[in-house]
Scaffold this motif. Structure first.
Motif, PDB file in Angstrom:
ATOM      1  N   GLY A 676       0.785  -1.231   0.000  1.00 40.46           N
ATOM      2  CA  GLY A 676       0.000   0.000   0.000  1.00 40.46           C
ATOM      3  C   GLY A 676       0.811   1.273   0.000  1.00 40.46           C
ATOM      4  O   GLY A 676       0.278   2.351   0.261  1.00 40.46           O
ATOM      5  N   LEU A 677       2.102   1.191  -0.287  1.00 43.03           N
ATOM      6  CA  LEU A 677       2.994   2.344  -0.185  1.00 43.03           C
ATOM      7  C   LEU A 677       2.907   3.246  -1.414  1.00 43.03           C
ATOM      8  O   LEU A 677       2.566   2.817  -2.505  1.00 43.03           O
ATOM      9  N   GLN A 678       3.264   4.511  -1.197  1.00 40.05           N
ATOM     10  CA  GLN A 678       3.493   5.429  -2.299  1.00 40.05           C
ATOM     11  C   GLN A 678       4.888   5.151  -2.853  1.00 40.05           C
ATOM     12  O   GLN A 678       5.828   4.906  -2.107  1.00 40.05           O
ATOM     13  N   MET A 679       5.029   5.148  -4.173  1.00 45.25           N
ATOM     14  CA  MET A 679       6.349   4.940  -4.761  1.00 45.25           C
ATOM     15  C   MET A 679       7.298   6.055  -4.343  1.00 45.25           C
ATOM     16  O   MET A 679       6.903   7.208  -4.221  1.00 45.25           O
ATOM     17  N   ASP A 680       8.569   5.715  -4.177  1.00 41.84           N
ATOM     18  CA  ASP A 680       9.574   6.747  -3.984  1.00 41.84           C
ATOM     19  C   ASP A 680      10.079   7.194  -5.362  1.00 41.84           C
ATOM     20  O   ASP A 680       9.569   6.775  -6.393  1.00 41.84           O
ATOM     21  N   THR A 681      11.079   8.059  -5.362  1.00 44.94           N
ATOM     22  CA  THR A 681      11.517   8.647  -6.621  1.00 44.94           C
ATOM     23  C   THR A 681      12.765   7.999  -7.192  1.00 44.94           C
ATOM     24  O   THR A 681      13.371   8.535  -8.111  1.00 44.94           O
ATOM     25  N   GLY A 731      12.277 -10.644  -3.269  1.00 50.70           N
ATOM     26  CA  GLY A 731      12.654 -10.141  -1.958  1.00 50.70           C
ATOM     27  C   GLY A 731      12.374 -11.205  -0.922  1.00 50.70           C
ATOM     28  O   GLY A 731      12.301 -12.402  -1.248  1.00 50.70           O
ATOM     29  N   THR A 732      12.213 -10.805   0.305  1.00 53.59           N
ATOM     30  CA  THR A 732      11.935 -11.757   1.380  1.00 53.59           C
ATOM     31  C   THR A 732      10.739 -11.291   2.187  1.00 53.59           C
ATOM     32  O   THR A 732      10.362 -10.120   2.176  1.00 53.59           O
ATOM     33  N   GLY A 733      10.140 -12.227   2.909  1.00 54.95           N
ATOM     34  CA  GLY A 733       9.034 -11.908   3.800  1.00 54.95           C
ATOM     35  C   GLY A 733       7.688 -11.977   3.114  1.00 54.95           C
ATOM     36  O   GLY A 733       7.567 -12.280   1.926  1.00 54.95           O
ATOM     37  N   THR A 734       6.640 -11.684   3.897  1.00 55.21           N
ATOM     38  CA  THR A 734       5.262 -11.695   3.410  1.00 55.21           C
ATOM     39  C   THR A 734       4.800 -10.258   3.201  1.00 55.21           C
ATOM     40  O   THR A 734       4.971  -9.409   4.089  1.00 55.21           O
ATOM     41  N   HIS A 735       4.197  -9.996   2.050  1.00 50.12           N
ATOM     42  CA  HIS A 735       3.819  -8.628   1.691  1.00 50.12           C
ATOM     43  C   HIS A 735       2.483  -8.631   0.964  1.00 50.12           C
ATOM     44  O   HIS A 735       2.091  -9.635   0.366  1.00 50.12           O
ATOM     45  N   GLN A 736       1.820  -7.476   1.012  1.00 50.79           N
ATOM     46  CA  GLN A 736       0.590  -7.310   0.240  1.00 50.79           C
ATOM     47  C   GLN A 736       0.941  -6.794  -1.145  1.00 50.79           C
ATOM     48  O   GLN A 736       1.610  -5.780  -1.287  1.00 50.79           O
ATOM     49  N   ILE A 737       0.476  -7.509  -2.152  1.00 49.74           N
ATOM     50  CA  ILE A 737       0.690  -7.124  -3.547  1.00 49.74           C
ATOM     51  C   ILE A 737      -0.661  -6.729  -4.127  1.00 49.74           C
ATOM     52  O   ILE A 737      -1.632  -7.488  -4.046  1.00 49.74           O
ATOM     53  N   GLU A 738      -0.725  -5.547  -4.709  1.00 51.32           N
ATOM     54  CA  GLU A 738      -1.938  -5.097  -5.392  1.00 51.32           C
ATOM     55  C   GLU A 738      -1.584  -4.734  -6.830  1.00 51.32           C
ATOM     56  O   GLU A 738      -0.613  -4.010  -7.071  1.00 51.32           O
ATOM     57  N   GLN A 739      -2.379  -5.232  -7.758  1.00 50.35           N
ATOM     58  CA  GLN A 739      -2.212  -4.875  -9.153  1.00 50.35           C
ATOM     59  C   GLN A 739      -3.448  -4.089  -9.580  1.00 50.35           C
ATOM     60  O   GLN A 739      -4.562  -4.604  -9.588  1.00 50.35           O
ATOM     61  N   LEU A 740      -3.230  -2.819  -9.885  1.00 49.36           N
ATOM     62  CA  LEU A 740      -4.313  -1.903 -10.190  1.00 49.36           C
ATOM     63  C   LEU A 740      -4.404  -1.683 -11.693  1.00 49.36           C
ATOM     64  O   LEU A 740      -3.380  -1.464 -12.361  1.00 49.36           O
TER      65      LEU A 740
END
Length: 843
Positions: A676-681, A731-740
């Protein structure tokens, strides 16, 4: 009386907004009238929060063993920071007339401006701002001498009374930016006979005529009248000269009105001045009604509030209104209709503005970019004054005195742009716009002794922008199509003006402009638009292509014009001969289908150049830090049978609150989002691409926090005509992936019972979105953000999963009512395996 700029007071500064750095500077006279303020080793660094930003100040030995102040900004949250260096009380010296220092940047495109804090004779302090802007792109040490007159400090106040030097540092970023560093060294208050601001304030008729080249043969009558001390006759003679001169040429010659109107009617088949939008504007301007975005202000007595503060939903009022579109439009209405009321209203606007915003206002940092401190606005105002004059010059309302006052203000405006340009190259479209106007003024006001300097400065600076800001592939560095097109058109206008006046432009000028147009052509959608990437709206390319076709005699550009002539506004710039030249061209479609220019990173795939073709736009562009980019790396737009289904929202208008709340957010685009993050630059990485007759493909990668990497590969298979989008997250770990998948306005969407197939429809064109790999995910059409297009607006495939992650989406175009033939997973995997050969870029 000048009003004090809206800056922090020298004493009692509010620490929640501004950081004051008390630098214990010791000074001694280096020479008569020079007060040098060497920067000593201090107990720094010091840091504090300023406007939600960390502004770190340190002293370090940076050159020749001497210390310098280093201002380091964290620009990751907001786009500007303020810092003031407080100077010690110093002896008064009436000869001090400038401040001098050395500075060096770190290569970023951060812009900095200045203000001075001055101790007034009555014991108070006041701040005076200069609109001189410099940037940190140059990493070499540079010495700059800024005349105190550039700050508009009253002469009796500044003799040795400078108590502070302030800096405003900014990157005009909608998205987070990188940090920047400004180094300041060798600070001194000096007496420099050459330190003049170049600014002109023409307060008398005598001062105006002193600026003219009265030895020109065509000004003989003016010179004789002045010699006879007959000022009224001199003014009348000069106005008559301007009305009747044959040279220089300034775009269209409006004097033969009947012939021009007939030519216009022959070319465009009608009366431009009956256009409803134009008629509405003229009606509003006649009633002293001004409009910006959806806000309307009425000034029945012609007493305009030029510095009107925006209401929180409107882009700064005066930045638009004070550009003086009304002068051109009312002038055009008078010229076409012969109704004197239009001309009178145009002059009333002019007189009201110049009564309230004389040159003496330069240096005030007024709220909402009012008056003079927005140099691009100064340039646009001068541009429309020059255009409007051609329509108004023979009106009864255009009295001799009014015309002379207009010429005075034109010279002041041009010289102010000249003065700001002399302080060096500045990144961004603002300087392009204002120096393009400076070039125009150099031709229009050729009788002024400063005109040649204006022309030469303008083309030198514009040449620098073409060299430094237009990338090798023709992309304007902001990578925002709307601004790209605006800059290209500005370059074309002055190039044409130079051509018809036999002015020699810098080498390569035409070639670079042509590449800018070719870049637009390569990305054109089947609808002849440019995807609205960044702070851009959907850009209709037809008018630009028609104009460029006429300017460059290009059949390819003419093809993209799609039968449209150069826009009606461009008729005034190209003239009848330019439009007729366009009509003689034989349009020819481009020979390529796949377009991957480098280094700009916008990629286009298409089935053909027909209006009902299918098309994919893939964004692997770097965020260039120029202020108009959005956090939308690896975003995808898709057009099916000429109908755009997936679309970047672009800009919703700077005054629209949803612009900041929605359009500049990552979730407004067809992208993959992690947690759910905003992309960095951080820049995406281009991973290649290529095309054969049976396959077009490209790939890029984007890094997310926590050493997570997203790789997206897109492909178009022309035969069956379907698209593939493959996403991998490592990468590693468990993460939320959203494809919009963000839909265009007017798109309706539905999904099957298992939510495995989403079908989006616009008119008779459909796009099936099929995830091909079985996964445990949820499907949604609501993301909690304001939606610009009506529901459903977005299709979201969401999953919380352990990395690595992979999904392949089949984007299957078809006509409404037809059942498409869907390739198997095995066929898709075989196609993706072919996307490994990087082929040369097509241009």
């Amino acid at each position: 009386m000048l009003r004090s700029p809206q800056l922090p007071p020298a004493n009692g500064i509010n620490m929640t907004r501004f950081l004051t750095l008390i630098l214990l500077l010791s000074g001694s006279f280096a020479q008569a009238s020079d007060l040098r303020l060497p920067l000593q080793n201090l107990a720094l660094p010091v840091s504090a929060e300023t406007w939600n930003r960390s502004l770190n100040v340190a002293v370090s030995a940076v050159s020749e063993g001497r210390p310098a102040v280093a201002l380091e900004m964290d620009l990751s949250q907001r786009f500007n920071g303020w810092c003031q260096l407080n100077l010690p009380a110093t002896p008064e010296d009436p000869q001090i007339n400038a401040i001098r220092y050395r500075y060096r940047g770190d290569g970023t495109k951060t812009i900095f401006t200045h203000w001075l804090t001055v101790a007034m004779p009555d014991g108070t302090t006041r701040n005076y701002a200069s609109v001189i802007r410099q940037d940190l792109a140059n990493t070499d040490w540079q010495t700059v001498t800024i005349p105190l007159t550039a700050f508009r400090i009253p002469g009796e106040a500044y003799h040795g009374r400078i108590r502070g030097l302030g800096f405003i540092l900014s990157q005009n970023m909608q998205a987070p930016a990188a940090s920047g560093k400004l180094l300041i060294d060798d600070l001194a208050l000096v007496h420099d006979p050459a330190a003049v601001s170049g600014m002109i304030e023409i307060t008398t008729d005598e001062a105006f005529f002193d600026l003219l080249d009265l030895d020109r043969p065509e000004l003989t009558a003016v010179k004789e009248a002045l010699a006879a001390k007959n000022m009224a006759a001199a003014k009348a003679a000069f106005v008559e000269h301007m009305r009747t001169r044959e040279q220089p040429r300034f775009y269209m010659d409006f004097r033969d009105k009947e012939a021009v109107l007939k030519t216009y009617a022959d070319l465009y088949g009608g009366d431009f001045f009956a256009d409803p939008a134009f008629a509405r504007r003229v009606k509003e301007f006649d009633a002293f009604t001004l409009r910006v975005d959806k806000e309307e202000r009425h000034y029945p007595d012609g007493d305009v509030e030029w510095s009107h503060a925006c209401n929180g939903t409107t882009f700064p009022w005066t930045a638009i209104v004070s550009r003086f579109w009304m002068f051109r439009d009312l002038g055009m209405a008078y010229w076409a209709r012969g109704e004197e009321g239009h001309a009178e209203r145009a002059w009333q606007y002019f007189e009201d503005f110049n009564r309230k915003w004389p040159v003496e206002q330069i240096g005030e940092l007024m709220p909402h970019i009012a008056g003079w401190d927005h140099t691009m606005g100064v340039g646009e105002r001068l541009h429309f004054w020059m255009l409007g004059y051609g329509f108004l010059m023979n009106a009864e309302a255009s009295t001799t005195d009014r015309q002379i006052e207009l010429f005075k203000r034109m010279i002041e405006h041009a010289q102010w742009i000249q003065a700001c340009s002399e302080f060096g190259f500045r990144y961004g479209n603002h300087q392009i716009v204002e120096t393009a106007t400076l070039a125009e003024a150099g031709f229009f006001l050729e009788e002024c002794r400063l005109a040649k300097t204006w022309r030469d400065t303008a083309f030198r600076v514009l040449g620098q922008h073409l060299d430094r800001e237009v990338l090798e592939d023709g992309a304007y560095v902001e990578l925002t199509p709307g601004y790209h097109g605006w800059c290209a058109e500005k370059f074309m206008t002055v190039a044409r003006l130079a051509k018809v006046n036999d002015y020699s432009m810098p080498p390569g000028f035409h070639g670079k402009i042509k590449r800018m147009v070719e870049w637009l052509l390569g990305h054109s959608t089947p609808a002849r638009t440019m995807p609205p990437v960044g702070d851009s709206m959907s850009m209709n390319l037809r008018p630009t292509m028609a104009t460029a076709a006429a300017f460059f005699d290009s059949p390819g550009f003419a093809f993209l014009a799609d039968g449209m002539k150069p826009s009606k506004d461009w008729f005034w710039f190209l003239g009848a001969e330019g439009v007729r030249r366009f009509e003689k061209l034989q349009p020819r479609p481009p020979e390529f289908l796949f377009y991957r220019p480098e280094p700009s990173g916008f990629i286009a795939m298409r089935s053909g150049w027909e209006p009902d073709a299918s098309y994919l736009f893939f964004n692997v562009a770097p965020d260039t830090g120029q202020g108009h980019s959005h956090p939308d790396s690896l975003a995808v737009d898709i057009t099916v049978l000429g109908q755009t289904i997936l679309l970047d929202p672009g800009s919703l208008g700077y005054g629209n609150p949803m612009h900041a709340q929605f359009a500049v957010k990552t979730r407004a685009h067809s992208v993959l989002v992690v947690d759910g993050l905003q992309m960095d630059t951080r820049f995406p990485e281009a991973l290649g691409g290529g095309a054969t007759e049976s396959l077009q493909w490209a790939a890029g990668a984007k890094d997310w926090p926590g050493e997570i990497r997203h790789t997206r590969r897109v492909a178009f298979v022309p035969g069956p005509g379907f698209f593939l989008v493959e996403d991998r997250v490592t990468g590693t770990g468990t993460h939320q992936i959203e494809q919009l998948w963000r839909f265009n306005k007017g798109v309706s969407a539905e999904h099957d019972a298992d939510a495995k197939i989403v079908t989006a429809r616009r008119a008779g064109a459909c796009l099936q979105i099929r995830p091909l790999l079985d996964r445990t995910w949820e499907y949604d059409t609501v993301d909690g953000l304001p939606d610009f297009s009506g529901k459903p607006g977005v299709a979201i495939f969401r999953e919380r999963t352990e990395l690595p992650y992979r999904q392949v989406f089949l984007m299957m175009p078809h006509r409404f009512g037809e059942v498409p033939e869907v390739p198997s997973l095995e066929e898709v995997e075989a196609i993706l395996k072919q996307c490994v050969t990087n082929t040369p870029v097509q241009r």
